[in-house]
Motif scaffolding. Structure first.
Motif, short mmCIF file in Angstrom:
data_model
loop_
_atom_site.label_atom_id
_atom_site.label_comp_id
_atom_site.label_asym_id
_atom_site.label_seq_id
_atom_site.Cartn_x
_atom_site.Cartn_y
_atom_site.Cartn_z
N VAL A 155 -6.20 -28.66 52.96
CA VAL A 155 -6.31 -29.47 51.74
C VAL A 155 -5.19 -29.12 50.78
CG1 VAL A 155 -8.78 -30.00 51.84
CG2 VAL A 155 -8.03 -27.81 50.88
N ASP A 156 -4.96 -30.02 49.84
CA ASP A 156 -3.90 -29.82 48.86
C ASP A 156 -4.46 -30.06 47.47
OD1 ASP A 156 -0.76 -29.56 48.65
OD2 ASP A 156 -1.38 -31.09 47.21
N MET A 157 -3.90 -29.37 46.48
CA MET A 157 -4.43 -29.46 45.13
C MET A 157 -4.16 -30.80 44.46
SD MET A 157 -6.29 -27.41 43.43
CE MET A 157 -6.97 -27.36 41.76
N SER A 158 -3.29 -31.61 45.03
CA SER A 158 -3.04 -32.95 44.49
C SER A 158 -4.04 -33.97 45.03
CB SER A 158 -1.62 -33.41 44.83
OG SER A 158 -1.47 -33.52 46.24
N ASN A 159 -4.96 -33.52 45.87
CA ASN A 159 -5.85 -34.44 46.59
C ASN A 159 -7.21 -33.77 46.75
OD1 ASN A 159 -6.86 -36.49 48.16
ND2 ASN A 159 -5.38 -36.28 49.81
N ILE A 160 -7.84 -33.44 45.61
CA ILE A 160 -9.02 -32.59 45.65
C ILE A 160 -10.03 -33.01 44.59
CG2 ILE A 160 -8.30 -30.81 44.01
CD1 ILE A 160 -9.70 -30.11 47.53
N ALA A 161 -11.30 -32.79 44.89
CA ALA A 161 -12.37 -33.00 43.92
C ALA A 161 -13.29 -31.79 43.95
CB ALA A 161 -13.16 -34.26 44.24
N PHE A 162 -13.70 -31.33 42.76
CA PHE A 162 -14.59 -30.19 42.63
C PHE A 162 -15.84 -30.58 41.86
CE2 PHE A 162 -10.41 -27.94 42.67
CZ PHE A 162 -10.60 -27.18 43.81
N HIS A 163 -16.96 -30.00 42.25
CA HIS A 163 -18.21 -30.13 41.51
C HIS A 163 -18.77 -28.73 41.27
CE1 HIS A 163 -22.36 -31.21 40.48
NE2 HIS A 163 -22.76 -30.40 41.45
N ARG B 285 -7.30 -26.17 32.00
CA ARG B 285 -7.52 -27.02 30.82
C ARG B 285 -8.20 -28.32 31.21
NH1 ARG B 285 -2.16 -25.31 29.87
NH2 ARG B 285 -1.24 -27.41 30.01
N ALA B 286 -7.82 -28.87 32.35
CA ALA B 286 -8.50 -30.09 32.83
C ALA B 286 -9.97 -29.81 33.10
CB ALA B 286 -7.81 -30.61 34.09
N PHE B 287 -10.25 -28.67 33.73
CA PHE B 287 -11.65 -28.30 34.00
C PHE B 287 -12.45 -28.20 32.71
CE2 PHE B 287 -10.39 -25.72 38.06
CZ PHE B 287 -10.30 -26.89 38.79
N LEU B 288 -11.85 -27.55 31.70
CA LEU B 288 -12.57 -27.30 30.45
C LEU B 288 -12.79 -28.59 29.67
CD1 LEU B 288 -13.68 -24.67 29.28
CD2 LEU B 288 -11.61 -24.50 27.88
N ILE B 289 -11.78 -29.44 29.63
CA ILE B 289 -11.92 -30.71 28.91
C ILE B 289 -12.91 -31.61 29.63
CG2 ILE B 289 -10.71 -32.80 28.19
CD1 ILE B 289 -8.26 -31.03 27.65
N ALA B 290 -12.88 -31.61 30.95
CA ALA B 290 -13.86 -32.41 31.71
C ALA B 290 -15.28 -31.96 31.39
CB ALA B 290 -13.59 -32.29 33.21
N ALA B 291 -15.49 -30.65 31.29
CA ALA B 291 -16.81 -30.15 30.92
C ALA B 291 -17.18 -30.59 29.51
CB ALA B 291 -16.83 -28.62 31.02
N LEU C 10 -16.34 -33.25 28.07
CA LEU C 10 -16.63 -34.69 28.09
C LEU C 10 -17.88 -35.03 28.88
CD1 LEU C 10 -12.97 -35.93 28.65
CD2 LEU C 10 -14.29 -36.12 26.54
N GLY C 11 -18.53 -34.02 29.46
CA GLY C 11 -19.75 -34.25 30.22
C GLY C 11 -19.53 -34.82 31.60
N CYS C 12 -18.35 -34.53 32.19
CA CYS C 12 -18.04 -35.05 33.53
C CYS C 12 -18.70 -34.18 34.60
CB CYS C 12 -16.53 -35.11 33.75
SG CYS C 12 -15.69 -36.27 32.66
N ASP C 13 -19.22 -34.84 35.60
CA ASP C 13 -19.94 -34.16 36.69
C ASP C 13 -19.00 -33.54 37.70
OD1 ASP C 13 -22.55 -33.84 38.27
OD2 ASP C 13 -21.27 -34.90 39.71
N SER C 14 -17.80 -34.08 37.83
CA SER C 14 -16.83 -33.59 38.81
C SER C 14 -15.43 -33.84 38.29
CB SER C 14 -17.03 -34.28 40.17
OG SER C 14 -16.99 -35.68 40.04
N VAL C 15 -14.48 -33.08 38.84
CA VAL C 15 -13.07 -33.22 38.48
C VAL C 15 -12.29 -33.57 39.75
CG1 VAL C 15 -11.02 -32.10 37.54
CG2 VAL C 15 -13.28 -31.55 36.61
N HIS C 16 -11.50 -34.64 39.66
CA HIS C 16 -10.71 -35.16 40.78
C HIS C 16 -9.25 -35.07 40.37
CE1 HIS C 16 -14.48 -37.16 42.32
NE2 HIS C 16 -14.77 -36.88 41.07
N ARG C 17 -8.49 -34.20 41.02
CA ARG C 17 -7.15 -33.91 40.53
C ARG C 17 -6.07 -34.60 41.35
NH1 ARG C 17 -3.33 -28.59 40.42
NH2 ARG C 17 -1.57 -29.80 39.73
#
Length: 429
Positions: A249-257, A111-117, A119-126
């Protein structure tokens, strides 16, 4: 200006982390040419949600930072509109996979990925709500300091890191993932077993190994499982341009593009660990990433220590072990495919990965029957609440075995519709 999404899914009271997240956002806009959307996906109880509303309203946001705070009702409206616009088959099933109404680490991040898209966000930092930041000389150590390398080409990233072991042939590919690990409490809350009996701890943790793993491989896996980056505090920055090892790496400390708009996470419910899937996709596809050392501090919440919290957590751990029958198969297929699973621009083939997932569904369940037997035997040795939990598993065996297979069928279906959902989401939030 580039817009990024700093996302926090939560189902618990987390006012301190909300304030710290705003500090990290302020750090980002003060040092980089970015605008930051703080995205809070809030599934917490009404009283906690109301307190979050108050805390967020009281924040003095830095210029270039805005907040999107959405409860599950608002998320449902957004999802219904997106699903309808995408015109996917079986929309009710897709809505259930995106918003199951019970705990799902994959679904909340999807859901975070989809909402970020949207909103026009270039990357998601969780980030996670049961975490905090390290400090050095009184200043918080924010991972976003390194994460904003994500989205650049690997060639451009070379000048922004301490070291590199990436083949120069990958320089034109995008950096699709930047991450670090955790310090503090282990990522999986079973260290009490290790302290009581290291051999029973081995028996339990080794359940997530491949079914054909050797004893040596199992021992090595157990030794490095769930400990994150250990206990050494942050002293100075280190970062490496590399193909990032999923164990680092851990999912609480990650950024995806970009990768998060191509492949979703498994939407399995009450199952820890399934939100780590993209780490393996990135690694086996040979896509560039950055591994750094601004590790997040992991905290175990008191709720897990209650009887209800203990049972809930142990169920999620059990389902994690059962998921590995299928996920190991998918990871093996990804490893065999290697870079062929993507194109020359770094775009991953959703169809290929969906095929790997569907191929896993046909596996016999004998290995998972054995996992349940071994887990039950280990927990009976521990006695107390662990033995009671093992007793409760007896009547759930067939249900759990069936759910583990069904989770993978659901995942394949979601992969099929993911890119149409991402495209349809734009402008709907």
């Amino acid at each position: 200006m580039r817009r990024i999404c700093l996302a926090l899914p939560t189902d618990r009271a987390c006012a301190p982390m909300l304030r710290e997240l705003a500090e990290e956002a302020a750090y980002a806009v003060s040092r980089f040419e970015v605008a930051v959307t703080l995205l809070i996906l809030d599934s917490s109880a009404p009283a906690d949600h109301a307190n979050h509303v108050r805390v967020l309203a009281e924040l003095s946001l830095a210029p270039g930072v805005d907040v999107v705070h959405v409860d599950e009702d608002a998320q449902r409206v957004f999802l219904e509109r997106t699903i309808a616009k995408a015109g996917v088959a079986d929309p009710e099933r897709i809505l259930r996979l995106m918003l199951p109404g019970i705990r799902s680490y994959g679904a909340c991040t999807n859901r975070a990925f989809l909402i970020a898209a949207a909103l026009g966000c270039d990357s998601v930092h969780r980030r996670d709500s049961d975490c905090t930041y390290q400090e050095l000389d009184g200043a918080k150590v924010f991972p976003i300091h390194h994460e904003l390398t994500v989205g650049t080409t690997a060639g451009a990233a070379r000048g922004r890191v301490s070291d590199s072991d990436l083949d120069p042939a990958s320089d034109e590919l995008p950096v699709v993932m930047v991450g670090a690990s955790i310090v503090g409490d282990p990522t999986v809350d079973i260290d009490d077993i290790r302290q009581r009996d290291p051999e029973i701890y081995y028996d339990v943790v080794s359940l997530w190994a491949r079914g054909d793993a050797t004893e040596t491989e199992k021992r090595e896996l157990v030794a490095e499982s769930f400990i994150g980056a250990g206990s050494e505090p942050f002293r100075a920055d280190r970062s490496t341009l590399t193909v990032v090892d999923p164990m680092r790496v851990d999912m609480s400390n990650i950024a995806f593009h970009r990768i998060q708009e191509q492949i979703p996470l498994p939407p399995a419910t009450d199952t820890i660990g399934t939100d780590y899937f993209l780490f393996h996709v990135v690694y086996d596809a040979g896509l560039p990433g950055v591994l750094h050392n601004r590790h997040i501090v992991n905290l175990h919440t008191g709720e897990r220590k209650t009887d209800a919290g203990f049972t809930s957590y142990q169920l999620a751990l059990t389902k994690f072990f059962l998921s590995m029958l299928y996920l190991h198969h998918v990871y093996e297929q990804l490893a065999l495919a290697g870079p062929s699973v993507r194109d020359a621009e770094g775009n991953v083939s959703a169809a290929a990965i969906a095929e790997f997932v569907r191929g896993s569904i046909e596996l016999p369940v004998d290995e998972n029957v054995d996992r349940l037997d071994r887990l039950g035997a280990a927990y009976q040795k521990l006695g107390g609440r662990h033995a009671e939990f093992a007793d409760g598993l007896v009547g759930q065996r067939e249900k759990l075995l069936s759910e583990a297979r069904q989770d993978m069928d659901d995942f394949a279906v979601l992969i099929d519709v993911w890119q149409p959902l991402v495209a349809a989401s734009v402008g709907l939030m």
